[in-house]
Scaffold this active site. Structure first.
Site, PDB file in Angstrom:
ATOM      1  N   LYS A  64     -21.030   1.487  -1.222  1.00  0.00           N
ATOM      2  CA  LYS A  64     -19.985   1.131  -2.081  1.00  0.00           C
ATOM      3  C   LYS A  64     -20.082  -0.208  -2.344  1.00  0.00           C
ATOM      4  O   LYS A  64     -19.845  -0.775  -3.551  1.00  0.00           O
ATOM      5  CB  LYS A  64     -18.686   1.473  -1.388  1.00  0.00           C
ATOM      6  CG  LYS A  64     -17.521   1.246  -2.219  1.00  0.00           C
ATOM      7  CD  LYS A  64     -16.234   1.405  -1.658  1.00  0.00           C
ATOM      8  CE  LYS A  64     -14.961   1.208  -2.565  1.00  0.00           C
ATOM      9  NZ  LYS A  64     -13.846   1.227  -1.772  1.00  0.00           N
ATOM     10  N   HIS A 160     -13.246  -5.220   4.744  1.00  0.00           N
ATOM     11  CA  HIS A 160     -12.206  -5.522   3.485  1.00  0.00           C
ATOM     12  C   HIS A 160     -11.973  -6.994   3.140  1.00  0.00           C
ATOM     13  O   HIS A 160     -12.296  -7.796   4.047  1.00  0.00           O
ATOM     14  CB  HIS A 160     -10.856  -4.969   3.928  1.00  0.00           C
ATOM     15  CG  HIS A 160     -10.568  -3.406   4.109  1.00  0.00           C
ATOM     16  ND1 HIS A 160      -9.634  -2.753   4.477  1.00  0.00           N
ATOM     17  CD2 HIS A 160     -11.556  -2.381   3.754  1.00  0.00           C
ATOM     18  CE1 HIS A 160      -9.853  -1.436   4.485  1.00  0.00           C
ATOM     19  NE2 HIS A 160     -10.935  -1.277   3.907  1.00  0.00           N
TER      20      HIS A 160
END
Length: 186
Positions: A64, A160
């Site tokens: 990703k 994150h």
């Protein structure tokens, strides 16, 4: 797609592993257990090759984000990986698909995200929790946060870039944060 959650109860985590093994396969239980210990996205988890694992570490490029991840493997993960390697020495992928009748005619490939999702969905009905392929990652993040209360550490583990995203992802509500402020007196 329904939203899935972190599994907050340790007994339920073990029950899910047992149900996956009993009702589906040991391989699905292994996906669950390794997924809990590595906190990877399902696409990265299923793409792990044995060649990505060296000297007790997993080295991979996240699909990703394109970021490189170097993850030390804890004893439980290493034990499962070594058992799988011993049982299937010819496999290239950690979670290689081998149930398809035509698999001997095709190049090796990992389990599909769909197959894992279906197994988790069936178990979710039994445990009455919304489970999915993200549940492993969310569960790992949730339990790390509960043990450390260090959101920056959880963010780093999950890779994150925002505290708010991480808190929502692991299912920490504002009410829980408020409760922490009330309960912790210094």
């Amino acid at each position: 797609m329904a939203e899935v959650h972190a599994v907050k109860d340790p007994d339920t985590i073990r029950l899910i592993s047992h149900l996956l093994s009993r009702n589906h396969s040991q391989q699905m239980a292994d996906v669950w257990n390794i997924g809990l210990n590595l906190a990877l996205r399902i696409s990265d988890l299923l793409a792990i090759k044995f060649s990505d694992i060296q000297d007790g570490r997993l080295q991979l490029k996240e699909q990703k984000t394109g970021k490189l991840a170097s993850i030390p493997l804890n004893p439980k993960a290493l034990q499962i990986i070594e058992r799988i390697r011993k049982e299937h020495p010819e496999h290239i992928y950690l979670f290689q698909s081998y149930r398809n009748r035509q698999s001997h005619k095709r190049a090796p490939h990992p389990l599909s995200r769909r197959a894992v999702g279906q197994a988790f969905e069936l178990v979710s009905e039994e445990v009455k929790l919304p489970l999915g392929t993200h549940s492993m990652r969310k569960t790992r993040g949730y339990h790390l946060y509960q043990s450390t209360k260090d959101i920056a550490r959880v963010m780093k583990m999950l890779r994150h870039s925002s505290e708010g995203v991480t808190l929502r992802y692991i299912g920490i509500t504002q009410d829980e944060v408020d409760q922490d402020f009330k309960e912790l007196e210094l």
